[in-house]
Design an enzyme around this catalytic site. Structure first.
Site, short mmCIF file in Angstrom:
data_model
loop_
_atom_site.label_atom_id
_atom_site.label_comp_id
_atom_site.label_asym_id
_atom_site.label_seq_id
_atom_site.Cartn_x
_atom_site.Cartn_y
_atom_site.Cartn_z
N LYS A 195 3.81 -3.22 -5.93
CA LYS A 195 2.86 -2.54 -6.82
C LYS A 195 3.69 -1.89 -7.90
O LYS A 195 3.67 -0.67 -8.12
CB LYS A 195 2.03 -1.53 -5.99
CG LYS A 195 0.86 -0.91 -6.73
CD LYS A 195 -0.33 -1.84 -6.90
CE LYS A 195 -1.39 -1.16 -7.75
NZ LYS A 195 -2.53 -2.06 -8.08
N ASP A 255 -3.05 -8.77 8.52
CA ASP A 255 -4.38 -8.80 9.15
C ASP A 255 -5.30 -9.71 8.35
O ASP A 255 -6.09 -10.48 8.90
CB ASP A 255 -5.00 -7.40 9.22
CG ASP A 255 -4.76 -6.72 10.56
OD1 ASP A 255 -3.67 -6.94 11.14
OD2 ASP A 255 -5.64 -5.96 11.03
MN MN Z 1 -1.38 -3.97 11.74
#
Ligand code: MN
Ligand code: IPM
Length: 368
Positions: A195, A255
């Protein structure tokens, strides 16, 4: 005659961690019987299990053992029972402490789509078919460990919570080297996610990555801001091969990547330290958590755990053939329509955790 003896420290942890660990033991025992390596399993506690037994999420003795053995295999930690505990002794602290104490800075999180599961993902089959990407997450620094951190009183009952996102040149450099070396062995494509339009620590991240890239002219390097990377992962994940990123961004993106494969129950991981005296400390664990809601019901998906054992065979024990055999065998089982509930359609044959474990062993026997 066995040629090599290895010790594996098994830390089942909490919730489904225990059930999937039992299946992993079956697999490791099978490998001992069928190779010239002997794997001795030593057991220990982590997370809630360790809190219940010793009053802390990991003991110094367990950490010492983890540093001594040839590899650590971990189930999962956490559960409602320990959710109200003081932050410092929560189950998750055990996991963070062992990663930090073992200095496991390089966390490999592959997301591989088994084509028999293309319909289990919420994304269109053509978007994810044959996907094979690797997220390399920095694991021992960044905002997870930066100081100062805390919650302080300011005035009139008002408080301030704060954490520090920090990276040093050396911390970035060592993960960058792993990233370039890994990309070189794969497709030669590396995307660094940061970022750098907002955060100074990741401006330095980008600078060090670029500097390191000079030593790897054969690797094609690109950079992406994390918000765009999250979007691109869902839009067109096959544009990526190796992604290298910070601790926090890697947590989130992995995830996200797991759902490309259909279920969080499918993702293994390896966390490696630096090579010292010809030895690299290593810990293997599924990416998923302890899933307390389904624990003890024999319905948890053990595949991420089997794939973690596979990564252990390749990364710690130089048995890449065994890793491939495990992957092919899982693919065979899936092709025959056998599934745990989390990845099943109406037409599939739903099996329990133990039954998938038994099937893996009989299928290994058949193809060996
Ligand atoms: Mn995690
Ligand atoms: C993971 C987990 C851990 C993390 C938690 C349990 C501390 O989410 O391994 O991705 O945030 O690293």
């Amino acid at each position: 005659m066995k040629q090599k003896d290895f010790e594996v420290l098994l830390l089942p942890g909490d919730g489904i961690g225990k059930e999937i660990s039992e299946q992993a033991v079956k697999l490791i025992d099978w490998i001992t019987k069928n190779t010239r390596s002997n794997f001795k399993i030593i057991r220990g506690s982590i997370g809630g299990a360790s809190i219940d037994e010793y009053g802390e999420p990991i003991t110094d003795e367990t950490i010492q053992n983890a540093k001594k053995v040839d590899a650590v295999l971990l189930g999962a930690v956490g559960g409602e029972k320990w959710d109200r505990l003081n932050f410092e002794i929560r189950p998750e602290r055990g996991l963070l402490k062992i990663r930090k104490e073992m200095d496991l800075f390089a966390n490999f999180r592959p997301a591989i789509v088994f084509n028999s599961l293309v319909n289990s993902s919420t994304l269109k089959p053509e978007v994810i078919e044959s996907l094979d990407l690797l997220i390399l997450r920095e694991l021992t620094s960044g905002i997870y460990f930066g100081e100062p951190r805390g919650i302080e009183d300011i005035s009139n009952g008002s408080k301030r919570g704060f954490n520090t996102l920090s990276y040093t040149t050396e911390e970035i450099e060592r993960i960058a080297i792993v990233a370039f070396e890994t990309a070189k062995k794969r497709s030669g494509k590396l995307c660094s996610v940061d970022k750098a339009n907002v955060l100074e620590s990741t401006i330095l991240w980008r600078d060090v990555i670029i500097k390191t890239s000079k030593k790897y002219p054969e690797v094609k390097l690109s950079h992406m801001y994390v918000d765009n990377a999250a979007m691109q992962l869902v839009r067109n994940p096959k544009q990526f091969d190796v992604i290298v990123t910070t601790n926090m961004f890697g947590d989130i993106l992995s995830d996200c990547a797991s759902m490309l494969t259909g279920s969080l129950g499918m993702l293994p991981s390896a966390s490696l330290g630096e090579m010292k005296n010809n030895k690299r400390l290593a810990l293997y664990e599924p990416v998923h958590g302890s899933a307390p809601d389904i624990a003890g019901k024999n319905i948890a998906n053990p595949i991420a755990m089997f794939l973690s054992v596979g990564m252990m065979m390749e990364y710690s024990f130089e048995l890449p053939v065994m890793n491939n055999l495990i992957k092919t065998t899982i693919d065979n089982i899936l092709k025959k329509g056998f599934r745990t509930k989390d990845i099943a359609d109406e037409s599939d044959k739903i099996l329990g955790t133990q039954e998938i474990g038994n099937l893996l062993i009989s299928e290994l026997e058949r193809v060996k």
